[in-house]
Design an enzyme around this catalytic site. Structure first.
Site, PDB file in Angstrom:
ATOM      1  N   CYS A  85      17.399 -41.639  11.756  1.00  0.00           N
ATOM      2  CA  CYS A  85      17.029 -42.987  12.191  1.00  0.00           C
ATOM      3  C   CYS A  85      15.701 -43.418  11.560  1.00  0.00           C
ATOM      4  CB  CYS A  85      17.032 -43.031  13.715  1.00  0.00           C
ATOM      5  SG  CYS A  85      17.390 -44.654  14.358  1.00  0.00           S
ATOM      6  N   HIS A 175      21.449 -40.284  16.229  1.00  0.00           N
ATOM      7  CA  HIS A 175      20.596 -39.279  16.887  1.00  0.00           C
ATOM      8  C   HIS A 175      21.403 -38.082  17.372  1.00  0.00           C
ATOM      9  CE1 HIS A 175      16.703 -41.473  17.414  1.00  0.00           C
ATOM     10  NE2 HIS A 175      17.487 -42.499  17.155  1.00  0.00           N
ATOM     11  N   GLU A 177      20.375 -35.233  17.991  1.00  0.00           N
ATOM     12  CA  GLU A 177      19.549 -34.366  18.852  1.00  0.00           C
ATOM     13  C   GLU A 177      19.649 -34.724  20.332  1.00  0.00           C
ATOM     14  OE1 GLU A 177      18.464 -36.818  17.098  1.00  0.00           O
ATOM     15  OE2 GLU A 177      16.877 -37.869  18.191  1.00  0.00           O
TER      16      GLU A 177
HETATM   17  N1  GLN Z   1      14.293 -49.308  14.853  1.00  0.00           N
HETATM   18  C1  GLN Z   1      13.515 -48.165  14.448  1.00  0.00           C
HETATM   19  C2  GLN Z   1      12.769 -48.425  13.144  1.00  0.00           C
HETATM   20  O1  GLN Z   1      12.990 -49.398  12.509  1.00  0.00           O
HETATM   21  C3  GLN Z   1      14.371 -46.948  14.305  1.00  0.00           C
HETATM   22  C4  GLN Z   1      15.009 -46.617  15.621  1.00  0.00           C
HETATM   23  C5  GLN Z   1      15.202 -45.159  15.879  1.00  0.00           C
HETATM   24  O2  GLN Z   1      14.636 -44.290  15.204  1.00  0.00           O
HETATM   25  N2  GLN Z   1      15.941 -44.873  16.908  1.00  0.00           N
HETATM   26  O3  GLN Z   1      11.963 -47.648  12.771  1.00  0.00           O
END
Ligand code: GLN
Length: 200
Positions: A85, A175, A177
């Site tokens: 992410c 995610h 994890e």
């Molecule tokens: N929206 C976050 C970003 O732009 C990422 C979201 C996440 O890591 N769950 O960094």
């Protein structure tokens, strides 16, 4: 690398979901440690995890703590890395809707907050690489809008690429994890084992 010895995995811990990664890595027999400051980034490690969270905050802290450059050098020297992410955003060479570049090492164009407000958080179950289906929780997630020829797409959800690998770098929109499934972490630890080298 000695297969009998647990893999030492640095988990970036300046912000975000690092505890969950460390816990899962520990359950899989690896030896995780948290990277909070420059001296941690200089430690010897077999692999690195960049957790989800907020990429702008993580990027700012990495610069302020003087951790961005030493970690960038290790990744470009071949250190196996998994970015989830926000971690995927840190690895990307290009962001489609943001001028920022952090490590800028992986040949992918990433769209931040790509699912808009209504679809901000959802869970999918799709195939990951050759590992069968796995649960994929998305939290204000990015997706991979474009990928270079040296990049392999490992998973797609609704026609959008959500996991990719380029050599030693693994990037995920979702995610793993926060699930009970260890598929993706096991895949990553195998990647690190087969890298077969000490990264110093
Ligand atoms: N929206 C976050 C970003 O732009 C990422 C979201 C996440 O890591 N769950 O960094």
């Amino acid at each position: 690398m000695n297969r009998d010895k647990p893999l030492s995995v640095g988990v970036l811990a300046v912000q975000g979901a690092f505890e969950e990664h460390a816990a899962m890595l520990g359950r899989l027999g690896a030896d995780p440690f948290l990277l909070r400051k420059r001296a941690d980034a200089d430690r010897k490690m077999d692999a690195l995890v960049l957790p989800g969270g907020e990429s702008t905050v993580q990027g700012k802290l990495l610069r302020e703590l003087d951790m961005l450059e030493p970690l960038r050098q290790k990744i470009s020297a071949g250190l196996p890395v998994m970015g989830t992410c926000a971690g995927m955003i840190l690895l990307a060479k290009t962001l489609e809707n943001d001028a920022a570049v952090y490590f800028g090492l992986m040949d992918i164009t990433v769209r931040r907050n790509a699912y808009g407000r209504q679809l901000g958080s959802f869970t999918a179950k799709e195939r990951f690489a050759d590992q069968g289906e796995t649960v994929m929780p998305f939290i204000r997630a990015p997706y991979i809008a474009a990928a270079g020829p040296g990049t392999e797409i490992l998973a797609e959800v609704n026609g959008k690429a959500v996991a990719a690998r380029q050599k030693n770098m693994l990037a995920l929109s979702f995610h793993p994890e926060v699930t009970q499934e260890t598929t993706v972490h096991r895949y990553f630890l195998n990647m690190a084992y087969s890298a077969g080298q000490d990264w110093g």
